[in-house]
Design an enzyme around this catalytic site. Structure first.
Site: not given
Ligand code: 5GP
Ligand code: ZN
Length: 116
Positions: A4, A7, A30, A86, A97, A99, A101
């Site tokens: 993950c 993780c 992000d 989301n 995982h 999260h 924002h």
């Molecule tokens: P989701 O669409 O799942 O709500 O948002 C995932 C977020 O994780 C996105 O805004 C994306 O830019 C961010 N993200 C994806 N991979 C990484 C990473 O490796 N490092 C960081 N800091 N953010 C990430």
């Molecule tokens: Zn995880």
């Protein structure tokens, strides 16, 4: 969860720009910010999404929200912010995982959703 992404970030196996950490929660920038302030708040232990939380997760969920205001302020969004979680396919969750924002900055982030 060995594979993950978040993780791995929580374990320090993938670098991130951390802004806060305690026993249960990690907050980092992000990688692809949508607003001048764009933080991700995660539980350190793996929870896939809001669709899979249990009673035992209630304290960490509360902590994730309780620290949002201070971190948004400290990171450049002192006059308010938006929290987005989301969830699943319909919610367009890309990283499985849980999260939150935190988005903001000095200008309003705009309407909640484009109407369809
Ligand atoms: P989701 O669409 O799942 O709500 O948002 C995932 C977020 O994780 C996105 O805004 C994306 O830019 C961010 N993200 C994806 N991979 C990484 C990473 O490796 N490092 C960081 N800091 N953010 C990430
Ligand atoms: Zn995880």
């Amino acid at each position: 969860m060995d594979d993950c992404l978040f993780c791995k970030i929580a374990r320090g196996q993938i670098p991130s720009r951390k802004v806060y950490e305690d026993d249960e929660v990690l907050v980092f920038h992000d990688i692809n910010p949508a607003r001048p302030v764009h933080l991700l708040v995660i539980p350190k232990h793996h929870i896939t999404s809001l669709a899979t939380v249990s009673e035992a997760d209630i304290p960490v969920l509360g902590r994730m929200l309780a620290i949002a205001n201070r971190l948004a302020s400290e990171q450049g969004s002192p006059d308010g912010f938006r929290v987005i979680i989301n969830t699943g396919r319909i919610g367009h969750q890309e990283v499985p995982h849980l999260h939150a924002h935190i988005v903001g900055g000095s200008e309003p982030v705009g309407p909640m959703l484009k109407r369809i």
